[in-house]
Design an enzyme around this catalytic site. Structure first.
Site, PDB file in Angstrom:
ATOM      1  N   ARG A  45      20.318  18.342  -0.607  1.00  0.00           N
ATOM      2  CA  ARG A  45      20.860  17.487   0.256  1.00  0.00           C
ATOM      3  C   ARG A  45      21.622  18.005   1.553  1.00  0.00           C
ATOM      4  NH1 ARG A  45      25.666  15.656   0.619  1.00  0.00           N
ATOM      5  NH2 ARG A  45      26.266  16.009  -1.768  1.00  0.00           N
ATOM      6  N   TYR A  99       7.918  -0.216  16.537  1.00  0.00           N
ATOM      7  CA  TYR A  99       7.596  -0.093  15.125  1.00  0.00           C
ATOM      8  C   TYR A  99       8.645  -1.169  14.372  1.00  0.00           C
ATOM      9  CZ  TYR A  99       7.290   1.264  10.117  1.00  0.00           C
ATOM     10  OH  TYR A  99       6.817   1.141   8.957  1.00  0.00           O
ATOM     11  N   ASP A 171       9.796   8.053  18.947  1.00  0.00           N
ATOM     12  CA  ASP A 171       9.321   7.822  17.703  1.00  0.00           C
ATOM     13  C   ASP A 171       7.606   8.589  18.157  1.00  0.00           C
ATOM     14  OD1 ASP A 171       7.330   7.089  15.534  1.00  0.00           O
ATOM     15  OD2 ASP A 171       8.657   5.431  15.150  1.00  0.00           O
ATOM     16  N   LYS A 196       2.661   9.266   7.762  1.00  0.00           N
ATOM     17  CA  LYS A 196       1.362   8.983   8.716  1.00  0.00           C
ATOM     18  C   LYS A 196       0.453  10.484   8.792  1.00  0.00           C
ATOM     19  CE  LYS A 196       3.583   5.062   8.407  1.00  0.00           C
ATOM     20  NZ  LYS A 196       4.310   4.458   9.586  1.00  0.00           N
TER      21      LYS A 196
HETATM   22  C1  LIG Z   1       5.597   3.991   9.520  1.00  0.00           C
HETATM   23  C2  LIG Z   1       6.373   4.273  10.516  1.00  0.00           C
HETATM   24  C3  LIG Z   1       7.486   4.370  10.625  1.00  0.00           C
HETATM   25  C4  LIG Z   1       8.514   4.322   9.495  1.00  0.00           C
HETATM   26  O1  LIG Z   1       8.003   5.356   8.625  1.00  0.00           O
HETATM   27  P1  LIG Z   1       8.439   5.459   6.909  1.00  0.00           P
HETATM   28  O2  LIG Z   1       7.962   6.561   6.538  1.00  0.00           O
HETATM   29  O3  LIG Z   1       7.566   4.142   6.480  1.00  0.00           O
HETATM   30  O4  LIG Z   1       9.777   4.993   6.665  1.00  0.00           O
HETATM   31  C5  LIG Z   1       8.352   4.631  11.874  1.00  0.00           C
HETATM   32  N1  LIG Z   1       7.642   4.694  13.079  1.00  0.00           N
HETATM   33  C6  LIG Z   1       6.581   4.414  12.991  1.00  0.00           C
HETATM   34  C7  LIG Z   1       5.597   4.485  14.203  1.00  0.00           C
HETATM   35  C8  LIG Z   1       5.670   4.154  11.846  1.00  0.00           C
HETATM   36  O5  LIG Z   1       4.317   4.179  12.000  1.00  0.00           O
END
Ligand SMILES: *Cc1c(COP(=O)(O)O)cnc(C)c1O
Length: 388
Positions: A45, A99, A171, A196
């Site tokens: 952690r 998102y 992001d 992703k």
């Molecule tokens: C999937 C996604 C998230 C969130 O990610 P998780 O791993 O599902 O918590 C945030 N931003 C974008 C652009 C995403 O595609």
């Protein structure tokens, strides 16, 4: 020595197996470590186990930043990064197309903490600047955005943030570090859902944040209290996945370009959203700030086709919630990722009911095309539902 993309993907930060000279980083699952000195207390952690530190170095190198941290999910990364720089009485400016999970986090949680927020009306630099107030602390962008692949000018946003003394965040999930390195344009904090492209095989849920040592220390101070760390086993799997990220994502870039051009020329497809198409409004900007146009695209079927029947008729391409895996997937944003934001906000964001988001994998494009053709035929002939 400065290393290239695939060398960083394969080797940066790797741990040496001193004992057996194994080819890959050993996995250290320990949650308890003998004190080396009182300053270094290793604990999952605290985000400082050997595997966490090794992977963080790889991600920092990929994003051209000083430091990075890995989280239990993309949303743990997004929420921890935002809350680390915001307190009661502060204000944040967010890009209007975000998102869905980030939008929900802000909309459902921020009022509880007394944090004010504004969404931009558009994506031009002045749309961001016009929302800045006395108490604004953070500016948050997402480019390419989900699901319409809009492009925001990174250099312009970073300049605005510097002018007003704000922390800029992105992001960067859709681009992945292969296609876009926002730190090169002056963006301060880079966030990924590692679920992703970093994971890439639809079997890991993780997140990452990359920034300067100073910003990462601030994020760490909150992260250790919120506790969003990842199991070392998953950290190790993610390190393995990233070894092939460069070649995977480049293959996906190529396939997406191929599919976008095919769909655009198709008589039954009304619209294609892909930054690699010259008629995409963000094409020139994407060319100037991305190394590749990415593996994500969206398209609108001619309304005479039922979009959900079309998805059911696909055989190779799977309807699926997530994205960026080596396997191609589709989803209907109106029914899934953007269902919670409501029809009015969806229309405001330009997301029609017939819109299909396509995460292009590494399969042979001819096979993807054949699948789309057979699905269109099946829906057109009313044969949907029959097993072939
Ligand atoms: C999937 C996604 C998230 C969130 O990610 P998780 O791993 O599902 O918590 C945030 N931003 C974008 C652009 C995403 O595609």
């Amino acid at each position: 020595m400065k290393k290239g993309l695939n060398t960083i993907c394969t080797h940066e930060g790797e741990l040496n197996d001193e004992q057996f000279k194994g080819a890959v980083s050993p996995l250290y699952m320990s949650t308890s470590y003998a004190f080396e000195d009182v300053e270094v207390k290793r604990y999952p952690r605290y985000f400082n186990t050997p595997n966490q530190v090794a992977l963080s170095q790889k991600i920092a190198a990929l994003e051209h930043t000083q430091a990075a941290m890995i989280f239990g999910s993309g949303m743990a990364a997004v929420s921890t990064a935002l809350l680390a720089f915001l307190k009661a009485g502060d204000h944040v400016v967010l890009q209007k197309t975000l998102y869905g999970g980030t939008y929900n986090f802000v909309n459902e949680e921020f009022s509880k903490y007394g944090i004010a927020y504004s969404f931009t009306n558009g994506l031009e630099p002045e749309d961001f600047e016009s929302k800045i107030k006395e108490n604004t602390k953070v500016i948050f962008v997402e480019t390419p955005s989900n699901p319409l692949l809009t492009i925001t000018d990174l250099e312009a946003v970073a300049k605005i943030a510097k002018k007003y003394g704000l922390v800029s965040m992105i992001d960067n999930t859709f681009a992945s570090p292969v296609n876009q390195n926002p730190a090169d344009f002056g963006i301060d904090v880079i966030i990924h859902s590692a679920t992703k492209y970093m994971g890439g095989h639809s079997d890991i849920c993780a997140g990452a944040v990359a920034s300067t040592e100073e910003h990462m220390d601030r994020i760490f101070q909150l992260a250790k209290n919120l506790g969003g760390s990842l199991s070392d086993y998953t950290v190790w799997l993610l390190e393995r996945s990233i070894k092939t990220m460069g070649i995977r994502v480049k293959a996906q870039n190529n396939n997406a370009q191929h599919m976008a051009e095919y769909l655009e020329a198709h008589s039954e497809i009304d619209k294609v959203y892909y930054p690699g198409l010259p008629n995409h409004p963000g094409h020139e900007l994407a060319k100037s700030q991305m190394h590749g146009f990415g593996g994500m695209l969206s398209f609108e079927l001619n309304p005479k086709y039922d979009a959900s029947l079309f998805q059911k008729a696909l055989q190779l391409i799977k309807p699926s919630m997530s994205l960026a895996g080596v396997e191609s997937t589709v989803l209907s944003p109106a029914q899934t990722s953007h269902a919670l934001i409501g029809p009015e906000e969806r229309i405001n964001q330009g997301i029609s009911d017939g819109l299909i988001r396509f995460s292009v994998g590494i399969e042979e494009p001819e096979d993807l095309i054949a699948d789309i053709e057979q699905a269109l035929t099946k829906v057109r002939d009313g044969k949907i539902g029959l097993k072939v």
